[in-house]
Design a protein around this motif. Structure first.
Motif, mmCIF file in Angstrom:
data_model
loop_
_atom_site.group_PDB
_atom_site.id
_atom_site.type_symbol
_atom_site.label_atom_id
_atom_site.label_comp_id
_atom_site.label_asym_id
_atom_site.label_seq_id
_atom_site.Cartn_x
_atom_site.Cartn_y
_atom_site.Cartn_z
ATOM 1 N N ILE A 153 40.177 39.398 15.024
ATOM 2 C CA ILE A 153 39.961 40.798 15.399
ATOM 3 C C ILE A 153 41.301 41.487 15.617
ATOM 4 N N SER A 154 41.486 42.622 14.946
ATOM 5 C CA SER A 154 42.679 43.445 15.168
ATOM 6 C C SER A 154 42.393 44.401 16.313
ATOM 7 N N LEU A 155 43.352 44.592 17.166
ATOM 8 C CA LEU A 155 43.196 45.487 18.300
ATOM 9 C C LEU A 155 43.980 46.761 18.016
ATOM 10 N N ILE A 156 43.256 47.880 18.003
ATOM 11 C CA ILE A 156 43.902 49.172 17.768
ATOM 12 C C ILE A 156 43.542 50.116 18.911
ATOM 13 N N VAL A 157 44.281 51.185 19.016
ATOM 14 C CA VAL A 157 44.028 52.198 20.028
ATOM 15 C C VAL A 157 43.717 53.508 19.304
ATOM 16 N N SER A 158 42.902 54.336 19.925
ATOM 17 C CA SER A 158 42.578 55.646 19.351
ATOM 18 C C SER A 158 43.366 56.727 20.074
ATOM 19 N N TYR B 167 52.732 47.656 23.681
ATOM 20 C CA TYR B 167 51.555 47.018 24.247
ATOM 21 C C TYR B 167 50.850 46.063 23.288
ATOM 22 N N GLY B 168 51.468 45.762 22.131
ATOM 23 C CA GLY B 168 51.001 44.688 21.267
ATOM 24 C C GLY B 168 49.821 44.990 20.371
ATOM 25 N N PHE B 169 49.520 46.250 20.160
ATOM 26 C CA PHE B 169 48.395 46.591 19.295
ATOM 27 C C PHE B 169 48.782 46.429 17.823
ATOM 28 N N GLN B 170 47.769 46.296 16.968
ATOM 29 C CA GLN B 170 48.028 46.154 15.545
ATOM 30 C C GLN B 170 47.993 47.493 14.815
ATOM 31 N N ALA C 7 54.440 61.299 17.140
ATOM 32 C CA ALA C 7 54.274 60.090 16.320
ATOM 33 C C ALA C 7 55.166 58.960 16.834
ATOM 34 N N ASN C 8 56.383 59.284 17.201
ATOM 35 C CA ASN C 8 57.295 58.266 17.741
ATOM 36 C C ASN C 8 56.784 57.704 19.065
ATOM 37 N N THR C 9 56.250 58.565 19.918
ATOM 38 C CA THR C 9 55.694 58.127 21.197
ATOM 39 C C THR C 9 54.512 57.192 20.973
ATOM 40 N N MET C 10 53.625 57.567 20.051
ATOM 41 C CA MET C 10 52.464 56.729 19.769
ATOM 42 C C MET C 10 52.886 55.388 19.182
ATOM 43 N N ALA C 11 53.832 55.400 18.243
ATOM 44 C CA ALA C 11 54.297 54.150 17.623
ATOM 45 C C ALA C 11 54.943 53.244 18.670
ATOM 46 N N SER C 12 55.739 53.820 19.535
ATOM 47 C CA SER C 12 56.386 53.027 20.593
ATOM 48 C C SER C 12 55.359 52.396 21.517
ATOM 49 N N TRP C 13 54.322 53.154 21.854
ATOM 50 C CA TRP C 13 53.279 52.647 22.747
ATOM 51 C C TRP C 13 52.541 51.483 22.091
ATOM 52 N N VAL C 14 52.183 51.643 20.817
ATOM 53 C CA VAL C 14 51.472 50.588 20.080
ATOM 54 C C VAL C 14 52.319 49.309 20.047
ATOM 55 N N ILE C 15 53.594 49.450 19.770
ATOM 56 C CA ILE C 15 54.488 48.284 19.713
ATOM 57 C C ILE C 15 54.663 47.664 21.095
ATOM 58 N N SER D 112 51.799 41.552 31.509
ATOM 59 C CA SER D 112 52.176 41.115 30.166
ATOM 60 C C SER D 112 51.455 39.825 29.804
ATOM 61 N N SER D 113 51.321 38.936 30.759
ATOM 62 C CA SER D 113 50.635 37.665 30.543
ATOM 63 C C SER D 113 49.152 37.878 30.227
ATOM 64 N N GLN D 114 48.515 38.772 30.956
ATOM 65 C CA GLN D 114 47.108 39.068 30.700
ATOM 66 C C GLN D 114 46.923 39.664 29.301
ATOM 67 N N ARG D 115 47.781 40.628 28.952
ATOM 68 C CA ARG D 115 47.690 41.240 27.612
ATOM 69 C C ARG D 115 47.896 40.186 26.540
ATOM 70 N N SER D 116 48.865 39.293 26.739
ATOM 71 C CA SER D 116 49.154 38.245 25.771
ATOM 72 C C SER D 116 47.944 37.329 25.573
ATOM 73 N N THR D 117 47.282 36.995 26.660
ATOM 74 C CA THR D 117 46.089 36.141 26.583
ATOM 75 C C THR D 117 44.999 36.831 25.777
ATOM 76 N N TYR D 118 44.721 38.084 26.100
ATOM 77 C CA TYR D 118 43.689 38.830 25.362
ATOM 78 C C TYR D 118 44.056 38.956 23.881
ATOM 79 N N LEU D 119 45.311 39.282 23.603
ATOM 80 C CA LEU D 119 45.737 39.434 22.214
ATOM 81 C C LEU D 119 45.576 38.132 21.441
ATOM 82 N N SER D 120 45.905 37.017 22.061
ATOM 83 C CA SER D 120 45.745 35.705 21.419
ATOM 84 C C SER D 120 44.274 35.417 21.126
ATOM 85 N N GLU D 121 43.413 35.748 22.068
ATOM 86 C CA GLU D 121 41.979 35.516 21.874
ATOM 87 C C GLU D 121 41.432 36.389 20.745
#
Length: 96
Positions: free
Chosen positions: A32-37, A66-69, A56-64, A17-26
Motif C-alpha cells: 500500500i502506498s501512502l499519500i496525502v490529499s 513525513y515519508g509519504f509516497q 508546491a515546494n511546501t507540499m513536496a517538502s512535507w511529503v518527503i 518518527s518511530s511510530q511513522r516508520s512502523t506504520y510506513l513499514s506495515e
C-alpha cells in the motif's frame, strides 16, 4: 496544505518518527502506498493568492519529511471570472 496540515495529516505530524516508520513499514509490506490529499473544497489557492511555486515546494517538502509516497492535489475550480473590457465571463459560461 498551504496553511498547514489538518485532519489526519495533522494527526500524522503528531506521531513520533518511530511510530511513522512502523506504520510506513506495515503499509509497504502490504503493498500500500501512502499519500496525502491537499486542498479540496475547503481551500482555494488561486483566489487566496497563494504563490504556486512556493505552495508546491511546501507540499513536496512535507511529503518527503513525513515519508509519504505522493500527494493527491484536489484542485477544485470554483467560479473563476475572466474580464474582457466591459464583459465578465465565468468559468461556467465557457464550459468545464
Amino acid at each position: 496544505m498551504a496553511s498547514g496540515a489538518v485532519d489526519q495529516a495533522q494527526n500524522w505530524e503528531g506521531l513520533t518518527s518511530s511510530q511513522r516508520s512502523t506504520y510506513l513499514s506495515e503499509y509497504k509490506a502490504a503493498g500500500i502506498s501512502l499519500i496525502v490529499s491537499a486542498f479540496g473544497s475547503t481551500e482555494t489557492p488561486t483566489s487566496s493568492g497563494y504563490d504556486a511555486v512556493a505552495t508546491a515546494n511546501t507540499m513536496a517538502s512535507w511529503v518527503i519529511e513525513y515519508g509519504f509516497q505522493g500527494i493527491d492535489v484536489d484542485y477544485e475550480v470554483l467560479p473563476v471570472y475572466f474580464f474582457f473590457g466591459d464583459v465578465t465571463v465565468t468559468y461556467e459560461d465557457v464550459g468545464n
